[in-house]
Design a protein around this motif. Structure first.
Motif, PDB file in Angstrom:
ATOM      1  N   ARG A   7     -17.271 -76.243  18.056  1.00  0.00           N
ATOM      2  CA  ARG A   7     -17.136 -74.780  18.131  1.00  0.00           C
ATOM      3  C   ARG A   7     -15.745 -74.342  17.659  1.00  0.00           C
ATOM      4  O   ARG A   7     -15.601 -73.361  16.937  1.00  0.00           O
ATOM      5  CB  ARG A   7     -17.388 -74.349  19.575  1.00  0.00           C
ATOM      6  CG  ARG A   7     -17.515 -72.861  19.726  1.00  0.00           C
ATOM      7  CD  ARG A   7     -17.934 -72.465  21.104  1.00  0.00           C
ATOM      8  NE  ARG A   7     -19.363 -72.595  21.310  1.00  0.00           N
ATOM      9  CZ  ARG A   7     -19.949 -72.462  22.498  1.00  0.00           C
ATOM     10  NH1 ARG A   7     -19.220 -72.259  23.574  1.00  0.00           N
ATOM     11  NH2 ARG A   7     -21.251 -72.568  22.624  1.00  0.00           N
ATOM     12  N   LEU A  10     -15.537 -74.586  13.887  1.00  0.00           N
ATOM     13  CA  LEU A  10     -16.280 -73.472  13.287  1.00  0.00           C
ATOM     14  C   LEU A  10     -15.462 -72.186  13.343  1.00  0.00           C
ATOM     15  O   LEU A  10     -15.350 -71.444  12.352  1.00  0.00           O
ATOM     16  CB  LEU A  10     -17.599 -73.288  14.043  1.00  0.00           C
ATOM     17  CG  LEU A  10     -18.613 -72.357  13.384  1.00  0.00           C
ATOM     18  CD1 LEU A  10     -19.167 -73.001  12.116  1.00  0.00           C
ATOM     19  CD2 LEU A  10     -19.745 -72.046  14.349  1.00  0.00           C
ATOM     20  N   PHE A  11     -14.840 -71.956  14.523  1.00  0.00           N
ATOM     21  CA  PHE A  11     -14.016 -70.758  14.712  1.00  0.00           C
ATOM     22  C   PHE A  11     -12.821 -70.768  13.754  1.00  0.00           C
ATOM     23  O   PHE A  11     -12.498 -69.767  13.109  1.00  0.00           O
ATOM     24  CB  PHE A  11     -13.549 -70.694  16.173  1.00  0.00           C
ATOM     25  CG  PHE A  11     -12.674 -69.517  16.447  1.00  0.00           C
ATOM     26  CD1 PHE A  11     -13.206 -68.225  16.503  1.00  0.00           C
ATOM     27  CD2 PHE A  11     -11.306 -69.680  16.627  1.00  0.00           C
ATOM     28  CE1 PHE A  11     -12.375 -67.137  16.741  1.00  0.00           C
ATOM     29  CE2 PHE A  11     -10.495 -68.596  16.859  1.00  0.00           C
ATOM     30  CZ  PHE A  11     -11.035 -67.325  16.927  1.00  0.00           C
ATOM     31  N   GLU A  14     -13.928 -70.094  10.243  1.00  0.00           N
ATOM     32  CA  GLU A  14     -14.243 -68.674  10.075  1.00  0.00           C
ATOM     33  C   GLU A  14     -12.963 -67.857   9.951  1.00  0.00           C
ATOM     34  O   GLU A  14     -12.864 -66.960   9.105  1.00  0.00           O
ATOM     35  CB  GLU A  14     -15.075 -68.177  11.260  1.00  0.00           C
ATOM     36  CG  GLU A  14     -15.625 -66.784  10.988  1.00  0.00           C
ATOM     37  CD  GLU A  14     -16.372 -66.192  12.160  1.00  0.00           C
ATOM     38  OE1 GLU A  14     -16.413 -66.831  13.228  1.00  0.00           O
ATOM     39  OE2 GLU A  14     -16.901 -65.082  12.000  1.00  0.00           O
ATOM     40  N   MET A  15     -11.991 -68.189  10.812  1.00  0.00           N
ATOM     41  CA  MET A  15     -10.717 -67.458  10.778  1.00  0.00           C
ATOM     42  C   MET A  15     -10.012 -67.656   9.446  1.00  0.00           C
ATOM     43  O   MET A  15      -9.430 -66.722   8.882  1.00  0.00           O
ATOM     44  CB  MET A  15      -9.802 -67.904  11.934  1.00  0.00           C
ATOM     45  CG  MET A  15     -10.188 -67.349  13.286  1.00  0.00           C
ATOM     46  SD  MET A  15     -10.583 -65.584  13.307  1.00  0.00           S
ATOM     47  CE  MET A  15      -8.985 -64.876  13.155  1.00  0.00           C
ATOM     48  N   PHE A  17     -11.437 -68.281   6.591  1.00  0.00           N
ATOM     49  CA  PHE A  17     -12.196 -67.491   5.619  1.00  0.00           C
ATOM     50  C   PHE A  17     -11.861 -66.003   5.749  1.00  0.00           C
ATOM     51  O   PHE A  17     -11.618 -65.313   4.749  1.00  0.00           O
ATOM     52  CB  PHE A  17     -13.695 -67.727   5.847  1.00  0.00           C
ATOM     53  CG  PHE A  17     -14.561 -66.748   5.110  1.00  0.00           C
ATOM     54  CD1 PHE A  17     -14.753 -66.857   3.736  1.00  0.00           C
ATOM     55  CD2 PHE A  17     -15.171 -65.692   5.781  1.00  0.00           C
ATOM     56  CE1 PHE A  17     -15.536 -65.951   3.067  1.00  0.00           C
ATOM     57  CE2 PHE A  17     -15.954 -64.775   5.102  1.00  0.00           C
ATOM     58  CZ  PHE A  17     -16.139 -64.901   3.737  1.00  0.00           C
ATOM     59  N   VAL A  18     -11.801 -65.514   6.990  1.00  0.00           N
ATOM     60  CA  VAL A  18     -11.514 -64.092   7.243  1.00  0.00           C
ATOM     61  C   VAL A  18     -10.126 -63.715   6.744  1.00  0.00           C
ATOM     62  O   VAL A  18      -9.945 -62.702   6.062  1.00  0.00           O
ATOM     63  CB  VAL A  18     -11.674 -63.781   8.760  1.00  0.00           C
ATOM     64  CG1 VAL A  18     -11.012 -62.469   9.132  1.00  0.00           C
ATOM     65  CG2 VAL A  18     -13.149 -63.736   9.137  1.00  0.00           C
ATOM     66  N   PHE A  21     -10.063 -63.764   2.907  1.00  0.00           N
ATOM     67  CA  PHE A  21     -10.775 -62.622   2.346  1.00  0.00           C
ATOM     68  C   PHE A  21     -10.000 -61.317   2.585  1.00  0.00           C
ATOM     69  O   PHE A  21      -9.925 -60.457   1.708  1.00  0.00           O
ATOM     70  CB  PHE A  21     -12.179 -62.520   2.969  1.00  0.00           C
ATOM     71  CG  PHE A  21     -13.066 -61.556   2.254  1.00  0.00           C
ATOM     72  CD1 PHE A  21     -13.615 -61.871   1.010  1.00  0.00           C
ATOM     73  CD2 PHE A  21     -13.364 -60.315   2.804  1.00  0.00           C
ATOM     74  CE1 PHE A  21     -14.435 -60.979   0.343  1.00  0.00           C
ATOM     75  CE2 PHE A  21     -14.180 -59.414   2.136  1.00  0.00           C
ATOM     76  CZ  PHE A  21     -14.718 -59.751   0.904  1.00  0.00           C
TER      77      PHE A  21
ATOM     78  N   LEU B   9     -14.805 -65.328  21.792  1.00  0.00           N
ATOM     79  CA  LEU B   9     -15.192 -64.709  20.527  1.00  0.00           C
ATOM     80  C   LEU B   9     -16.329 -65.524  19.934  1.00  0.00           C
ATOM     81  O   LEU B   9     -16.162 -66.714  19.645  1.00  0.00           O
ATOM     82  CB  LEU B   9     -13.984 -64.704  19.575  1.00  0.00           C
ATOM     83  CG  LEU B   9     -14.026 -63.736  18.418  1.00  0.00           C
ATOM     84  CD1 LEU B   9     -14.014 -62.308  18.925  1.00  0.00           C
ATOM     85  CD2 LEU B   9     -12.853 -63.981  17.507  1.00  0.00           C
ATOM     86  N   ALA B  11     -19.107 -66.773  17.262  1.00  0.00           N
ATOM     87  CA  ALA B  11     -19.062 -67.052  15.819  1.00  0.00           C
ATOM     88  C   ALA B  11     -19.680 -65.871  15.080  1.00  0.00           C
ATOM     89  O   ALA B  11     -20.732 -65.364  15.472  1.00  0.00           O
ATOM     90  CB  ALA B  11     -19.845 -68.318  15.500  1.00  0.00           C
ATOM     91  N   GLY B  12     -18.951 -65.386  14.048  1.00  0.00           N
ATOM     92  CA  GLY B  12     -19.474 -64.262  13.260  1.00  0.00           C
ATOM     93  C   GLY B  12     -18.866 -62.927  13.617  1.00  0.00           C
ATOM     94  O   GLY B  12     -18.925 -61.995  12.812  1.00  0.00           O
ATOM     95  N   ALA B  14     -15.673 -62.136  14.012  1.00  0.00           N
ATOM     96  CA  ALA B  14     -14.528 -61.886  13.129  1.00  0.00           C
ATOM     97  C   ALA B  14     -14.993 -61.457  11.747  1.00  0.00           C
ATOM     98  O   ALA B  14     -14.397 -60.558  11.130  1.00  0.00           O
ATOM     99  CB  ALA B  14     -13.666 -63.142  13.033  1.00  0.00           C
ATOM    100  N   SER B  15     -16.075 -62.060  11.278  1.00  0.00           N
ATOM    101  CA  SER B  15     -16.596 -61.698   9.945  1.00  0.00           C
ATOM    102  C   SER B  15     -17.124 -60.278   9.936  1.00  0.00           C
ATOM    103  O   SER B  15     -16.884 -59.525   8.985  1.00  0.00           O
ATOM    104  CB  SER B  15     -17.722 -62.648   9.544  1.00  0.00           C
ATOM    105  OG  SER B  15     -17.225 -63.955   9.505  1.00  0.00           O
ATOM    106  N   LEU B  18     -14.256 -57.986   9.967  1.00  0.00           N
ATOM    107  CA  LEU B  18     -13.624 -57.995   8.645  1.00  0.00           C
ATOM    108  C   LEU B  18     -14.374 -57.078   7.678  1.00  0.00           C
ATOM    109  O   LEU B  18     -13.751 -56.276   6.965  1.00  0.00           O
ATOM    110  CB  LEU B  18     -13.600 -59.420   8.097  1.00  0.00           C
ATOM    111  CG  LEU B  18     -13.156 -59.525   6.638  1.00  0.00           C
ATOM    112  CD1 LEU B  18     -11.658 -59.379   6.530  1.00  0.00           C
ATOM    113  CD2 LEU B  18     -13.590 -60.839   6.029  1.00  0.00           C
TER     114      LEU B  18
END
Lengths: 152, 146
Positions: A7, A10-11, A14-15, A17-18, A21, B9, B11-12, B14-15, B18
């Motif tokens: 987990r 994954l977090f 994602e961070m 990527f965020v 971007f 938080l 998953a997803g 934050a996306s 964003l």
């Protein structure tokens, strides 16, 4: 333990990527905001220059195109005049907020008025400047005799 | 037994945030840019209109100066009012001299001078005229509460 680690990974992914971007898109809107800011500034400068030019033009006509009368009118309006070597040149100074500049350090914009004659006409080349950059230019012509029977 | 509250938080989230933030910022940036461009266009229009007006005034002043130069000669050659008016009529075809200078698509500066013996000429008309025929008005009255 494995579930928690997966987990977190994954977090983290994602961070990453965020943030990547966001950084990418931030360049786009920072550029948009910067260009809008410079356009707004140019627009404000142009509008204020036209207002200043109109004001000076009307004083020129009210003074019948006479330099000394025009200087008196400008002083009456509490506008600040810069010293010039040429009697036919009048320089009015403005601050950043387009008010009369009280000292040389406050000067941001200047209005240069070069008085000359063209036959019977009294003329003025009026230029509003931001430093060395010309913002707005007007050419004024005035015939001082208005059916008064005087000599031109 | 107290239940422990945990804020995690998912998953997803934050996306999604964003995407929302990006859309908001892009929208505001584009609106700001469009507004600034519209302001600049309006300022340029105002500047051009002002320049056209003072160019027209300059042309009108030149017309007055040139007419007065002719009137001065005619005045000097005339012994009395009648002779002066006769000479003016012979030269200009009338006792009034008219000129019109375009300011924009719908406006012009009209100047009318009239010969006068004592002062050579009088300015009868010196005004900006708007061409009303270029505009159309809504015939329906506004339905305002009385």
């Amino acid at each position: 333990m494995n579930k928690t680690a997966s987990r977190s990974t994954l977090f983290l992914l994602e961070m990453i990527f965020v943030i990547f971007f966001f950084a990418l898109t931030a360049t786009v809107y920072v550029r948009l905001f910067a260009s809008a800011s410079s356009t707004a500034s140019a627009s404000r400068d142009l509008t204020e220059s036209v207002i200043a030019a109109q004001n000076l033009a009307e004083l020129f006509y009210a003074a019948d195109g006479d330099g000394d009368t025009l200087r008196t009118y400008l002083k009456d309006q509490q506008m600040s005049l810069a010293d010039t070597d040429d009697d036919n040149t009048i320089i009015v100074t403005y601050t950043d907020a387009w008010e009369a500049a009280q000292s040389a350090d406050d000067v941001s914009y200047t209005a240069h008025m070069v008085l000359h004659t063209d036959g019977a006409l009294r003329c003025a080349d009026l230029t509003i400047r931001d430093g060395d950059r010309d913002i707005y230019t007007l050419t004024l012509k005035h015939y001082p005799v208005r059916g008064k029977g005087g000599q031109p | 037994m107290k239940k422990r509250l945990s804020y995690r938080l998912h998953a997803g989230t934050a996306s999604i945030l964003l995407v929302f933030l990006t859309l908001c910022l892009i929208s505001f940036a584009v609106l700001t840019r469009v507004n600034a461009n519209a302001d600049l266009r309006l300022s340029t229009k105002y500047a051009d209109r002002t320049k056209s007006y003072y160019d027209a005034v300059g042309e009108a002043e030149r017309f007055i100066a040139e007419t007065d130069a002719v009137l001065l000669t005619l005045h000097e050659e005339s012994a009395n009012e009648e002779e002066y008016f006769e000479k003016v009529r012979a030269h200009f075809g009338d006792l009034t001299m008219r000129a019109s200078y375009e300011i924009g698509a719908f406006q012009s500066l009209n100047v009318t001078l009239r010969a006068d013996y004592d002062t050579r000429f009088l300015v009868d008309d010196y005004q900006v005229v708007t061409d009303e025929s270029a505009f159309s008005y809504d015939e329906e009255p506004l339905n305002l509460p009385r």
